[in-house]
Design a protein around this motif. Structure first.
Motif, PDB file in Angstrom:
ATOM      1  N   SER A  23      27.027  53.809   8.029  1.00 36.87           N
ATOM      2  CA  SER A  23      28.073  54.423   7.448  1.00 36.87           C
ATOM      3  C   SER A  23      28.892  54.701   8.655  1.00 36.87           C
ATOM      4  N   CYS A  24      28.793  54.458  10.185  1.00 37.27           N
ATOM      5  CA  CYS A  24      29.644  55.767  11.372  1.00 37.27           C
ATOM      6  C   CYS A  24      29.253  55.434  12.116  1.00 37.27           C
ATOM      7  N   TYR A  45      17.300  55.491   7.602  1.00 35.08           N
ATOM      8  CA  TYR A  45      17.891  53.260   7.068  1.00 35.08           C
ATOM      9  C   TYR A  45      17.300  52.747   6.977  1.00 35.08           C
ATOM     10  N   HIS A 104      27.819  57.356  14.237  1.00 33.80           N
ATOM     11  CA  HIS A 104      27.421  58.154  14.418  1.00 33.80           C
ATOM     12  C   HIS A 104      26.131  57.443  14.242  1.00 33.80           C
TER      13      HIS A 104
END
Ligand SMILES: [Cu+2]
Length: 68
Positions: free
Chosen positions: A12-13, A64, A15
């Motif tokens: 999502s980002c 993930y 990071h």
């Protein structure tokens, strides 16, 4: 040498991208790993002793998981 591309919806980002690249790169046998935020895909180039199973297990472990 084998190249695989996995769909990882939890990206999502930046990071997430960084975490995945750092963790997967630590797997013995992994030559390169490129995670992409826009496509939510991870491209991994590897050789033994790394395997799809070990890479997928690691991705699941760090939250993930690879999409089925
Ligand atoms: Cu993130």
């Amino acid at each position: 040498m084998k190249t695989v591309t996995y769909s990882v919806p939890n990206i999502s980002c930046m990071h997430c991208v960084h975490t995945i690249q750092t963790e997967v790169a630590d797997v013995k046998g992994v030559q390169s790993v490129k995670a992409d935020q826009a496509s939510k895909k991870v491209e991994i180039v590897f050789d033994a002793p790394a395997s799809e199973d070990t890479i997928k297990a690691l991705l699941a472990e760090i939250n993930y998981p690879v999409a089925a």
